[in-house]
Design a protein around this motif. Sequence first.
Motif, mmCIF file in Angstrom:
data_model
loop_
_atom_site.group_PDB
_atom_site.id
_atom_site.type_symbol
_atom_site.label_atom_id
_atom_site.label_comp_id
_atom_site.label_asym_id
_atom_site.label_seq_id
_atom_site.Cartn_x
_atom_site.Cartn_y
_atom_site.Cartn_z
ATOM 1 N N ILE A 151 -55.004 32.917 -83.132
ATOM 2 C CA ILE A 151 -54.863 34.376 -84.185
ATOM 3 C C ILE A 151 -53.834 34.837 -83.634
ATOM 4 O O ILE A 151 -52.929 35.908 -84.748
ATOM 5 C CB ILE A 151 -56.493 35.620 -83.789
ATOM 6 N N ASP A 152 -54.007 34.604 -81.985
ATOM 7 C CA ASP A 152 -52.755 35.657 -81.800
ATOM 8 C C ASP A 152 -51.116 35.353 -82.839
ATOM 9 O O ASP A 152 -50.276 36.008 -82.765
ATOM 10 C CB ASP A 152 -53.011 35.374 -79.901
ATOM 11 N N PHE A 153 -51.427 33.717 -82.822
ATOM 12 C CA PHE A 153 -49.617 32.609 -83.221
ATOM 13 C C PHE A 153 -49.748 33.643 -84.349
ATOM 14 O O PHE A 153 -49.002 33.984 -85.012
ATOM 15 C CB PHE A 153 -50.331 31.671 -83.079
ATOM 16 N N ILE A 154 -50.933 33.747 -86.148
ATOM 17 C CA ILE A 154 -50.831 33.941 -86.897
ATOM 18 C C ILE A 154 -50.075 35.637 -86.849
ATOM 19 O O ILE A 154 -49.031 35.876 -86.877
ATOM 20 C CB ILE A 154 -51.831 33.812 -86.898
ATOM 21 N N ALA A 155 -50.643 36.197 -86.226
ATOM 22 C CA ALA A 155 -49.840 37.687 -86.174
ATOM 23 C C ALA A 155 -48.914 38.055 -85.937
ATOM 24 O O ALA A 155 -47.820 38.639 -86.139
ATOM 25 C CB ALA A 155 -51.170 38.502 -85.446
ATOM 26 N N ASN A 156 -48.341 37.486 -84.103
ATOM 27 C CA ASN A 156 -47.434 36.971 -83.457
ATOM 28 C C ASN A 156 -46.299 36.627 -85.031
ATOM 29 O O ASN A 156 -45.174 37.405 -84.884
ATOM 30 C CB ASN A 156 -46.808 37.118 -82.410
ATOM 31 N N GLU A 157 -46.668 36.000 -85.387
ATOM 32 C CA GLU A 157 -45.256 35.636 -86.199
ATOM 33 C C GLU A 157 -45.328 35.942 -87.373
ATOM 34 O O GLU A 157 -44.231 36.399 -88.251
ATOM 35 C CB GLU A 157 -45.621 34.004 -86.914
ATOM 36 N N THR A 158 -46.696 36.751 -87.908
ATOM 37 C CA THR A 158 -45.977 37.626 -89.467
ATOM 38 C C THR A 158 -45.283 38.650 -89.053
ATOM 39 O O THR A 158 -45.009 39.576 -90.037
ATOM 40 C CB THR A 158 -47.895 37.411 -89.878
ATOM 41 N N PHE A 159 -46.198 39.500 -88.047
ATOM 42 C CA PHE A 159 -46.137 40.902 -88.141
ATOM 43 C C PHE A 159 -43.949 41.504 -88.394
ATOM 44 O O PHE A 159 -43.782 42.357 -88.955
ATOM 45 C CB PHE A 159 -46.271 41.039 -86.564
ATOM 46 N N PRO A 160 -43.534 40.647 -87.781
ATOM 47 C CA PRO A 160 -42.356 40.771 -88.075
ATOM 48 C C PRO A 160 -41.731 40.475 -89.127
ATOM 49 O O PRO A 160 -40.406 41.211 -89.377
ATOM 50 C CB PRO A 160 -41.450 39.491 -86.432
ATOM 51 N N ALA B 181 -71.940 38.534 -80.877
ATOM 52 C CA ALA B 181 -71.550 39.343 -79.842
ATOM 53 C C ALA B 181 -71.534 38.257 -78.783
ATOM 54 O O ALA B 181 -70.316 38.532 -78.376
ATOM 55 C CB ALA B 181 -72.533 40.468 -79.285
ATOM 56 N N ALA B 182 -72.492 37.733 -78.249
ATOM 57 C CA ALA B 182 -72.071 36.394 -76.863
ATOM 58 C C ALA B 182 -70.342 35.844 -77.642
ATOM 59 O O ALA B 182 -69.911 35.315 -76.715
ATOM 60 C CB ALA B 182 -72.952 35.852 -76.922
ATOM 61 N N TRP B 183 -70.572 35.609 -78.710
ATOM 62 C CA TRP B 183 -69.623 34.649 -78.647
ATOM 63 C C TRP B 183 -68.140 35.050 -79.395
ATOM 64 O O TRP B 183 -67.292 34.356 -78.470
ATOM 65 C CB TRP B 183 -70.197 33.516 -80.715
ATOM 66 N N VAL B 184 -68.415 36.157 -79.991
ATOM 67 C CA VAL B 184 -66.902 37.198 -80.416
ATOM 68 C C VAL B 184 -66.205 37.651 -79.557
ATOM 69 O O VAL B 184 -65.621 38.176 -79.254
ATOM 70 C CB VAL B 184 -67.164 38.232 -81.411
ATOM 71 N N GLY B 185 -67.617 37.905 -78.163
ATOM 72 C CA GLY B 185 -66.659 38.437 -77.346
ATOM 73 C C GLY B 185 -66.518 37.545 -75.892
ATOM 74 O O GLY B 185 -65.469 38.536 -75.411
ATOM 75 N N ARG B 186 -65.841 36.431 -76.797
ATOM 76 C CA ARG B 186 -64.908 35.329 -75.768
ATOM 77 C C ARG B 186 -64.023 35.328 -76.152
ATOM 78 O O ARG B 186 -63.211 34.374 -75.888
ATOM 79 C CB ARG B 186 -65.829 33.825 -75.596
ATOM 80 N N VAL B 187 -63.540 35.899 -77.726
ATOM 81 C CA VAL B 187 -62.377 35.702 -78.610
ATOM 82 C C VAL B 187 -61.944 36.629 -78.044
ATOM 83 O O VAL B 187 -61.559 37.789 -77.981
ATOM 84 C CB VAL B 187 -62.031 36.018 -80.388
ATOM 85 N N ARG B 188 -60.846 36.252 -76.729
ATOM 86 C CA ARG B 188 -59.641 37.223 -75.981
ATOM 87 C C ARG B 188 -57.681 36.858 -75.882
ATOM 88 O O ARG B 188 -58.386 35.470 -75.651
ATOM 89 C CB ARG B 188 -60.557 37.090 -74.765
ATOM 90 N N TRP B 189 -57.370 37.463 -76.453
ATOM 91 C CA TRP B 189 -56.091 37.153 -76.292
ATOM 92 C C TRP B 189 -55.668 37.073 -74.761
ATOM 93 O O TRP B 189 -55.961 37.821 -74.038
ATOM 94 C CB TRP B 189 -55.158 38.773 -76.786
ATOM 95 N N LYS B 190 -54.687 36.090 -74.496
ATOM 96 C CA LYS B 190 -53.824 36.203 -73.631
ATOM 97 C C LYS B 190 -53.235 37.026 -73.265
ATOM 98 O O LYS B 190 -52.658 37.103 -74.502
ATOM 99 C CB LYS B 190 -53.958 34.541 -73.605
ATOM 100 N N ALA B 191 -53.021 37.432 -71.964
ATOM 101 C CA ALA B 191 -52.187 38.416 -71.779
ATOM 102 C C ALA B 191 -50.405 37.665 -71.540
ATOM 103 O O ALA B 191 -50.145 36.509 -71.775
ATOM 104 C CB ALA B 191 -52.021 39.091 -69.711
ATOM 105 N N ARG B 192 -49.135 38.429 -72.178
ATOM 106 C CA ARG B 192 -48.375 38.203 -73.129
ATOM 107 C C ARG B 192 -47.284 38.971 -71.399
ATOM 108 O O ARG B 192 -47.458 39.731 -70.490
ATOM 109 C CB ARG B 192 -47.277 39.001 -73.890
#
Length: 257
Positions: A74-83, A246-257
């Motif tokens: 998700i982070d890859f798709i968002a980071n490449e698309t937003f610009p 909640a238990a599953w999606v709570g583990r979807v976390r972005w890594k610090a940049r």
Amino acid sequence: MTTPDSENYQIFRDCVSSAIVAKSSQPTQSKKARRPRTQRQKTSSTSTTQRANPDPTPQDDFTRTDPEDLADFIDFIANETFPSLPPHIQTLQYTPTIDITTPEYTPKHLSERTAHILDPSIPDTLTAYGLIDTPGDIPSFLAPILSEYVNSVTKPPPVWANTRASACEICERDWIPLSYHHLIPKSVHAKVLKKGWHEEWRLDSVAWLCRACHSFVHRMASNEELAREWFTVERIWEREDVRNWAAWVGRVRWKAR
């Protein structure tokens, strides 16, 4: 210039996350060819088949996806698309005079414009992962994401902003943008009062949820069912599928940049 730390980028990434998580959690059923059977055989085996092969529930599918891998994707798709978004869309915010119904803000216009300059690796990647059928489908993938993003960043502060929670009231992630969920959906307010399901003072009750959980709640029940049965966070939490989610999606976390 916007950065990955900007509030608008974080909201956009959350919209991307909501779309991808929703697609990742859709039940999939494989179809197998079977020999024709007589009516008697079909009748006698129905109960056995149902017990052996119950219909898949949402958690049966989403738990097959590793949350950390999904977050990276998700982070890859968002980071490449937003610009690739038009600059004025990257910095868009609420003003009393803004009119997002004009053509320049429509999801169709924005998705087609963005797709035109988007790095080809993005639609190719989405196709490879089965999120779109062909690279040419990228506008239809982006349109609902951009619609939610534009609506989110231009939405005026709600009158109940003082009730805002510090974390999603379902998955408890406290670092992700929140949206407010009408616990009694506005589309059924008139029916709620007519049927006497609730008193009028309760109609504006809200829960503060991340977009992924917000979407999950609306997938789990119709607006009428939400109004009649699931009109508090506590009631929603009574459901096993919600706790599993909640238990599953709570583990979807972005890594610090």
